[in-house]
Structure formats: structure tokens, C-alpha cells
Design an enzyme around this catalytic site. Structure first.
Site, short mmCIF file in Angstrom:
data_model
loop_
_atom_site.label_atom_id
_atom_site.label_comp_id
_atom_site.label_asym_id
_atom_site.label_seq_id
_atom_site.Cartn_x
_atom_site.Cartn_y
_atom_site.Cartn_z
N GLY A 267 0.91 -1.12 0.00
CA GLY A 267 -0.04 0.04 -0.02
C GLY A 267 0.87 1.32 -0.04
N PRO B 276 7.76 0.30 0.90
CA PRO B 276 7.23 1.57 0.75
C PRO B 276 6.50 1.74 -0.89
CG PRO B 276 9.68 1.77 0.33
CD PRO B 276 9.21 0.29 0.63
N GLY C 282 41.35 -0.22 -27.50
CA GLY C 282 41.93 1.26 -27.08
C GLY C 282 40.95 2.39 -27.73
N LEU C 283 41.32 3.43 -27.11
CA LEU C 283 40.38 4.58 -27.76
C LEU C 283 40.28 4.72 -29.31
CD1 LEU C 283 41.59 7.23 -24.97
CD2 LEU C 283 39.46 6.09 -25.17
N LYS D 214 45.07 1.27 -33.32
CA LYS D 214 44.91 0.02 -33.57
C LYS D 214 44.69 -0.59 -34.98
CE LYS D 214 40.64 0.44 -31.60
NZ LYS D 214 40.45 1.94 -31.57
N SER E 77 36.33 -1.93 -28.53
CA SER E 77 35.79 -2.75 -27.45
C SER E 77 35.93 -2.11 -25.98
CB SER E 77 36.58 -4.03 -27.33
OG SER E 77 37.98 -4.11 -27.60
#
Lengths: 645, 298
Positions: free
Chosen positions: A41, A122, A478-479, A484, A552
Site C-alpha cells: 500500500g 514503501p 583502445g580509444l 589500433k 571494445s
């Protein structure tokens, strides 16, 4: 006020008996059963007041607590100078200041017949999560309705959730009857409305009663204010309904093995809590998932061996045979074992701030076993307010949906509706360790039983041997702009020059074909990597040296790919370039677009990059050229990876 | 066959203990020698029988416990075949921290700090505690498996949901968990179980003539000659017993004639004050337990 504080009937610990014959009293108390229930409730329905009343009437409140309560009532109470029972049950300081409860709390009281544990949850934003949690251990739900308001949206929500979690005993408590002058017509109207709604969601049976938590009507005995009501009082009903352990005892025997008890070489026992059924020495049992059979030799407890044990008891079983059985296995009666499968349809209740990521591997704890599981996109999501099924790509906090789930190995299970012990599960995030979801299995997917591994004669070792190499995956992460693709390309050229059979999977290239349906949301990134991982795995099966160049960004998915490969086959290469440096280079102009808001979900800007913690190889691009980086990777392969290229 | 409430509570507590042993690396049981600890230790014997409980007992000692508690502590550990570790905070010892001069610092240093130091020293990642949800309001919301950060803080806003019998015991390096296997027991359940199972408890729970002084509304027992009598204070022999046990100069007794367990239960059921009333520690401030727990108090 004082007159309404007196319990109406002597159904609580009778002081006279306690005073005159404590031994007789203790004997009675010793034979009590236990009922766990949940009250549903919102604040305005008087839920805390009702629970406070139950505790008060059963003398779970002492004078010192009452004194504190009286003081609190005057200070922050909402009932003027009268005692505010709600303050008894609003626990944490932060909540009291806000005047709301925000979590699950457990309360205790007892009558002459039963001990009760009340889960108090609650009615605010976190409602679904908290209520599902509280309801998961409840035998019964009390749905509170304010007699002045009738069946509301939250009434439907509470009832749906109680039904979803499999609570069979529903009590409809029409509260605050004192405020509608105990009018039978009001009560009958609400019960009729509710019955209609209940039927529509599959609740076939419920018990309705008119009460006042504040005044005490029909709580412990029948109230003179409602002579037209002939049913039981709330307490009378709670004292007599069947508890779930009784129902579970009638089902076939199942026990999840928690712990193998091995004090010395002569004793080997399997400890667990019996989830369902009855077991006796001499019973033939089957251990799942292995399917091995044996016979129960003894049921060992500290109090001596037992002639039989039933659902709900914690025991240790010994077997007639030396049988392979460990934590996570399920011991079942031999002639009625459970199914074993690795794909299921299930209801998922999402409980974490971070939304569900379809395809991401989560840990799944079911019974005593923990496996890795991935979830598909929801077939549909259920809106808890309208109960309408709607399309969804994912589930956010408090979202409820039906999804397929697949595990990394076959597990014994039962439908949740039959046996919560083997059909209910939680999902755990592998990085944060948070409990992110609760789930309930409906059934195993047929394909899980009908698709088998086909054995092939030319093995992966064959494929690799023909190429005179050992297959592996060089996983460059990697960024964006770290280098890469450039480095991966040079590595492949050098390997090819030395006669190796290789294949380069490049992030951009794969998104032109295999993954062109995917975008850059977290969920799509997870699926992107999952597919690339599967492709890389097929290529290693074919004996190739696979080089991948993908941002990734998430550890979880890189770890997932690692777990797909043979040990040692996955070589994580962190192309480590500081964000500032990658952004300065900005070869493709993407950082500029991301910074200006033209490109969303860009790693490093508005989407996170989780750097590898222990990569096999780390390349610091600030310290070396791409050519040197490629040489370093090949040198490390030559030096460290058990074979020479 | 229907299980009684005590059978169900017992089975649940045993299940919790086995989960911890199966999933934690280095569990320990906090043992305070009180009645709740006695029940918890008894349940541990049952959970792992015929093996002895596969973890040590840890007593975080303040040096100010009742003498009768030290006697039972050593005996109970030996009877269970368990290793007993006793830890006393060296800093508190060196500074001579005591309940007469140092007020709440006494509890902070010996108990809260002492516990953190002991857990760090031994590298325990899971500690069983005998807290019950019926004791106090903030306890009612605490999970059975309750996580602590690397510096032992509790975050009540960030607790993991606990569903069914599925406890998530995973944690990051450096984090630890407190596990409360008797969360769902009430004071009456504890007494009833002690009675049924014939569990040995400290004799101070039973009434006997003992030397006492009345101070700040509490009836204190003069357990040894370290008790500082104020001017004019003379110990009076009264027939008393204790409902909870802690440091003797901080623990209030009740006047009683109950010398047997049924009589103790009888008095408990007919009493009108809660058991924690005898503890000075709870009265410090509103929500004091919650604050203490956030800081690392058990």
C-alpha cells in the site's frame, strides 16, 4: 484513544497462562508455525499504521519504546497529539526526515498460534524493486485499499506484482472504514471492483475484509462497527492460511547441494536445504546435471540421524555409493528428476540503476549454482500501471519484461510457478558485483533440447597443424584514434611475410557488413563485440591467427570473448594512448564531431572506456612508432606465448 | 508435516552459514559470549556437523567484560573444537581507555576500532554477527549479507536486494561482509531455543545475589575492584540478573527472582521494557545505532 489500544480478544500471549504455568506456555509456543507476509500500500493507505497496530496489539512494543513513540508522535507525527503508529516502523533516520520509507524492512510479532514476519515495503519510485524483494519470501500479501478512494492504479500494481511473484494468498484489506462510517455499500462496491480486476490478471481467489488499522476494527476480532461482516478478522485469517512449505513438501524431492561435508576420509555428506518433497534413507536419488544415481544412506544432523526430512529443513545426506556431486548440483528423487537445459524463457525484473544490456554476460545465481548467462532483448515489457505489453529494447530500473536467457552450461531447473527454489534466480553484474535483476523461469526453450553439438572429424587441432601454427586471437583494444587499425595492419603484414595464415577483423569494416544493423548504444556495442567474438572463435577453430581492431570499451565483453576461447588463446593488447593525445590526432575528425554534440555515445567523451587491468601486452603509443609497436607485439608473441612464429 | 517456527528459523540460519562458508574466502564468527552469540555458535555446530565449524571465533575484547563471560568464552570455544582469537585494541590498551573516564570513546576505541583492526589483521572477508532485526529500527532494514567498504563503512542507501534464499556474496578486493544468520529471530525465539536445545549461557542471565550500585538510573554490578565507587557509594547486595551482557560498568541489571530459564522467559514476557533499555550506548542520541553502524560498529 486509550480504549482503542486494548486488544479486543485474548489471542495474544496470555499473561495469565504465562504467570501461572510458564512451562505450559512454552510448550504451546514451541509448536507454533510461521507465516511470512507482505503488506502492500502507499503511505496514505495506512500501511505503517496497520503494521504498528499489529506490533502494538501483540505487545511487541515495550514501555520505553512507547515513551519514545509518544515523544516522536508529538514532534513529527501526523496524527496530532495521538500516537502515530507509523513512526514505529519508519526506520532509518534519513527516511524519517523525509517522512517516507524507502526500503524493505522486516517486522516480527506472534500470536498464540503463529509467529509472523512482515515485509514492509514503501510505495514510491523504487516500489517495484522493493516489493518484489519483500514478496519473494512471502506466503501471503495484504493489499491495502483506502475505503475513501477505492481501487487505484497502485492497487492494480501491487496485485499484479504479488501475483507475478507467485503469492497464492491475497488479502484485500479495505482500510479506514471508520472514515466512511463503516458503510457496507462502500465496502461491497470496492470488493466488486477488485474482483473484476483480479480475475483479469489471473487472481482466482482472495479474501476481503473491512478494517481500520487506526481504530483497530476487525484486526484481532470481529468489530461491533461492522455487524454486516461475517468473515474472519485479519489476525484470525493470518493464523489459519496454509504456508508454502506445506505445499512444497507434497512435490517431488529436490535439494541443491550447498557444501560437501568431508571431515575425514570416512565421511562424505552433501549439505543443503530441502527445496521440495520428502526424503528417507533408502530412497533412490539422481544427481543433476550429471544424471548419476545412488541411494540415500543416511540423513545426518547434529541431533542424530533422521528417519525422514521434509521441504524447508537443512540436512546432510550421505549416499550408498561414491558419487560425484558438488556445490551447485541438485539431488532429486530418481524417478522424478527435474529437466536440465541451457536456454529459458523467463520474466526479468530489473533492479539496477544501469539498464539491462542484452548480450552482456551476467552471473546468474539459481539455487546453489552460479553460471554465466546472457539475456536477449525483451519480447515485451509490462507497464506495471496499465499492465499493457509494450515493445522494448532493454529494461531500466524497475522494468519488468519477458526475455530469453541462455546459460553457459546446462542447469537443473523447474518452472518458478512449481518450485521457486529452482525457478527463481538473480543476476549479478560481473564488474560491480551488484544484484541487478531477479528472474523467474517459465520454461526451457525447445531449441535448447533439440540442438546438439555435431562432432566433426577434422578437429581444430587438425586445422592448425595443417598450417603449421597455433591459432590465437590478438585482440587490440583502445580509444578511437589510438592506432589500433594501423598497428593491426602492420602486424598482419609481418606475420604474412613469415608465412603465417592470418585474418584481420577491423571494427569499421565489420560494421559495413555483418554488423551494419548495429549502432553505438551500450547495448549495440555489446552485441557488436559478441558477434566479432563468435567470428574470431570460428576462425581460431579454422586454425587462423586472428587480429582484431575494435575499441571494445567494456571489460565485461572482452572477458566474454576471452572465455569463448581456449585458455591462452586470447591475447589482449591494450593500445594505450591518452585521451588528450587521441583527440589531438583526431585522424577521422570524430572527436571534433563528438565535442560539438553531432556524434553521440562516443567512447572517451560521453561513453566510458574501461581500460584493461592486466592485458597480456600493453603498447604505449606515446613512446613508440606504429612500426615499433608491431615489432613489440610480435616479439612478445615469440617470447611469451609458448610457440614461435 | 508442518515445521515449527523454530525449525524454520534454524534451517534458515544454517542455510545462511553454509552459503558463507561455500562462497567466502576467509570467514570468522564474531563471538561476544552473550545469549545471541551462544545461539549462533550452537547453530554453527549444527550447520557443519559432523565437521567442526570451519572458521575461528573472534572475540573483540574490551577487557571490561564480566568475569563470568571470560570463563564461558574459553569453555565454549573448546567444546566446539574451534580456534578462539581474542583481540584487544593495543592503542586503547596503551591509553588505558575505560568506561569510567572516556564515555563513548570507550566503545569507539575498544569495539568499533578494535573490530576493524582485528578483521584487517587477519584478512577476514566475512564476519558472522549475532544481530537481530527486532532489536532496533535501523537493524530492521539491514540485509542478511551486509557489505562494508574497504574502510568498513556501511551504506544503508546502497544495499543489495535479497530475494528468496539467494544471497549475492560477491565483493571487490578489500571489501568485506557482515552476515547476520539470526536476523529473523526475536528475543523470545532466542530464549525459547536456548531452553529447547539446552544451550549453555553465562550464569549472569539468571538471578543471584550480586554486589550492586545504582547510578544514573542503571543498576550496575561491581564485578571487580576496578569499579570506581563515588563518594558515599556502597555496593549493596541485590538479587539481580541481566537481559543483555556487555562491559560490566555499562550494563544495567534488573532486579529479579528468576533463577531458571522458564522463569527468565516468564519475566521477559511479562516485562514492559525492551532489552536494549539496559544499554547505555543506545541512549546517546536519536538514531544512534544507525550512525554507529555507518562508522563500522557491528
Amino acid at each position: 484513544m486509550a480504549d482503542t489500544l486494548t486488544p479486543e480478544a485474548p489471542i495474544y500471549q496470555t499473561d495469565a497462562l504465562i504467570a501461572s504455568d510458564i512451562d505450559a506456555y512454552l510448550d504451546t509456543h514451541q509448536h507454533k508455525t510461521m507465516l511470512r507476509f507482505i503488506t502492500c500500500g502507499s503511505v496514505d493507505d495506512g500501511k505503517s499504521t496497520l503494521i504498528g497496530r499489529l506490533l502494538y496489539d501483540s505487545k511487541m512494543i515495550f514501555e520505553d519504546q512507547l515513551a519514545a513513540l509518544e515523544a516522536d508522535s508529538k514532534r513529527v507525527g501526523t496524527q496530532g497529539q495521538e500516537i502515530d503508529f507509523a513512526l514505529l516502523v519508519d526506520g532509518l533516520a534519513a527516511e524519517r526526515e523525509q517522512g517516507i520509507t524507502i526500503d524493505v524492512a522486516y517486522r516480527f510479532f506472534a500470536t498464540e498460534k503463529r509467529k509472523f514476519i512482515v515485509a514492509d515495503t514503501p510505495g514510491h519510485e523504487q516500489y517495484t524493486r522493493n516489493m518484489v524483494t519483500g514478496a519473494s519470501t512471502a506466503d501471503l500479501a495484504v493489499i491495502l485499499i483506502d475505503a475513501r478512494k477505492g481501487v487505484l492504479v497502485q492497487t492494480r500494481r501491487h496485485s499484479y506484482l504479488a501475483h507475478l511473484i507467485g503469492i497464492r494468498n491475497i488479502v484485500l484489506a479495505v482500510n479506514k472504514m471508520d472514515l466512511v462510517d463503516y458503510d457496507q455499500a462502500v465496502y461491497d462496491g470496492i470488493v466488486k471492483d477488485y474482483a473484476e480486476f483480479a480475475r483479469s490478471i489471473g487472481i482466482t481467489d482472495f479474501t476481503a475484509m473491512p478494517i481500520s488499522g487506526f481504530k483497530g476494527d476487525n484486526i484481532t476480532g470481529s468489530s461491533a462497527n461492522t455487524p454486516w461482516y461475517k468473515g474472519p478478522s485479519l489476525i484470525e485469517h493470518l493464523e489459519t492460511v496454509e504456508v508454502d512449505t506445506e505445499r512444497l513438501s507434497a512435490r517431488p524431492f529436490r535439494m541443491g547441494v550447498q557444501w560437501v561435508n568431508r571431515p575425514n576420509l570416512d565421511f562424505r555428506g552433501f549439505s543443503g536445504l530441502i527445496g521440495s518433497g520428502v526424503i528417507r534413507p533408502g530412497d533412490a536419488v539422481r544427481v543433476l546435471p550429471s544424471g548419476k544415481t545412488s541411494t540415500v544412506k543416511s540423513i545426518v544432523t547434529y541431533d542424530g540421524d533422521l528417519e525422514q526430512a521434509v521441504a524447508g529443513q537443512s540436512v546432510t545426506l550421505t549416499m550408498a555409493d561414491e558419487i560425484d556431486c558438488s556445490r551447485g548440483d541438485v539431488i532429486t528423487i530418481a524417478d522424478a528428476p527435474t529437466e536440465v537445459a541451457d536456454q529459458f524463457e523467463s520474466t526479468i525484473v530489473w533492479m539496477d540503476e544501469a539498464e539491462m544490456l542484452p548480450g552482456r554476460p551476467y552471473l546468474m545465481k539459481i539455487g546453489t549454482s552460479t553460471v554465466t548467462a546472457t539475456i536477449t532483448e525483451p519480447k515485451y515489457e509490462v507497464c506495471v500501471n496499465t499492465l499493457v505489453h509494450q515493445a522494448a529494447k532493454t529494461l531500466a530500473l524497475n522494468g519488468i519484461g519477458v526475455c530469453n536467457i541462455s546459460t553457459d552450461r546446462a542447469i537443473p531447473f523447474e518452472a518458478y510457478a512449481d518450485n521457486p527454489d529452482l525457478g527463481g534466480f538473480i543476476l549479478i553484474d560481473r564488474m560491480t558485483n551488484r544484484t541487478v535483476a531477479a528472474g523467474m523461469i517459465h520454461f526451457a526453450l525447445r531449441r535448447s533440447q533439440n540442438i546438439h553439438w555435431q562432432a566433426t572429424d577434422i578437429t581444430r587441432e587438425h586445422h592448425a597443424a595443417m598450417k603449421n601454427q597455433t591459432a590465437c586471437v590478438l585482440w587490440l583494444t583502445g580509444l578511437s584514434g589510438a592506432g589500433k587499425s594501423t598497428i593491426a595492419n602492420i602486424v598482419e603484414k609481418k606475420l604474412a611475410a613469415s608465412g603465417r595464415h592470418t585474418f584481420l577483423l577491423d571494427g569499421d569494416n565489420v560494421r559495413h557488413g555483418l554488423n551494419k544493423d548495429l549502432g553505438f548504444t551500450d547495448a549495440d556495442r555489446v552485441e557488436n563485440i559478441r558477434r566479432v567474438g563468435e567470428v574470431a572463435k570460428l576462425m581460431t577453430d579454422a586454425g587462423l591467427i586472428v587480429i582484431t581492431a575494435f575499441i571494445s570499451p567494456f571489460r565485461a565483453e572482452r572477458e566474454m570473448v576471452r572465455s569463448m576461447m581456449q585458455p591462452g588463446e586470447f591475447i589482449e593488447v591494450h593500445i594505450d594512448t591518452p585521451l588528450a593525445e587521441a583527440e589531438k590526432r583526431d585522424v577521422k575528425g570524430l572527436y571534433k564531431k563528438a565535442r560539438s554534440g553531432q556524434l553521440k555515445n562516443f567512447t572517451g567523451i560521453d561513453s566510458p572506456y574501461e581500460a584493461p587491468e592486466n592485458p597480456e601486452i600493453r603498447i604505449d603509443t606515446a613512446a613508440m612508432s606504429a612500426e615499433d609497436a608491431a615489432d613489440a607485439i610480435i616479439a612478445q608473441l615469440n617470447a611469451g606465448w609458448a610457440y614461435t612464429i | 508435516m508442518s515445521l515449527t517456527h523454530l525449525q524454520r528459523l534454524e534451517a534458515e540460519s544454517i542455510h545462511i552459514m553454509r552459503e558463507v562458508v561455500a562462497e567466502a574466502e576467509r570467514p570468522v564468527m564474531l563471538y561476544s559470549v552473550g545469549k545471541d552469540s551462544a545461539v549462533m555458535l550452537h547453530l554453527a555446530k549444527k550447520a557443519f556437523y559432523p565437521s567442526p565449524p570451519p572458521f575461528p571465533l573472534l572475540h573483540v575484547d574490551t577487557t571490561w567484560k564480566f568475569r563470568a563471560m571470560y570463563d564461558l568464552r574459553d569453555k565454549a570455544a573448546a567444546d566446539a573444537g574451534m580456534e578462539l582469537l581474542v583481540y584487544q585494541n593495543p592503542e586503547a590498551k596503551e591509553k588505558g581507555i575505560n568506561p569510567f573516564d572516556h564515555g563513548s570513546l570507550h566503545t569507539d576505541m575498544w569495539k568499533t576500532e578494535g573490530l576493524k583492526q582485528a578483521l584487517d589483521l587477519h584478512g577476514f572477508d566475512a564476519a558472522f554477527g549475532g544481530a537481530r532485526r527486532d532489536e532496533e529500527k535501523s537493524r530492521a532494514k539491514e540485509r542478511v549479507f551486509s557489505f562494508r567498504s574497504a574502510n568498513h563503512r556501511w551504506d544503508p542507501k546502497n544495499q543489495r536486494p535479497e530475494l528468496w534464499r539467494l544471497y549475492n556474496a560477491r565483493k571487490a578486493k578489500g571489501e568485506s561482509m557482515r552476515v547476520f544468520p539470526i536476523s529473523n529471530w526475536t528475543e523470545l525465539d532466542i530464549w525459547q531455543y536456548i531452553h529447547l536445545e539446552n544451550i549453555e549461557i553465562v550464569p549472569l542471565y539468571f538471578s543471584a545475589p550480586r554486589p550492586t550500585v545504582e547510578r544514573d538510573g542503571l543498576l550496575l554490578m561491581v564485578d571487580d575492584d576496578r569499579f570506581r565507587l563515588k563518594d558515599g557509594e556502597v555496593p549493596v547486595e541485590r538479587s539481580i540478573r541481566f537481559r543483555t551482557l556487555g562491559c560490566y560498568p555499562l550494563t544495567g541489571a534488573v532486579e529479579s527472582e528468576a533463577t531458571t530459564l522458564p522463569q527468565v522467559i516468564q519475566e521477559m514476557l511479562l516485562t514492559t521494557t525492551s532489552e536494549r533499555q539496559g544499554r547505555a550506548i543506545d541512549h546517546d542520541q536519536a538514531a544512534s545505532m544507525e550512525k554507529k553502524k555507518q562508522e563500522g560498529y557491528f
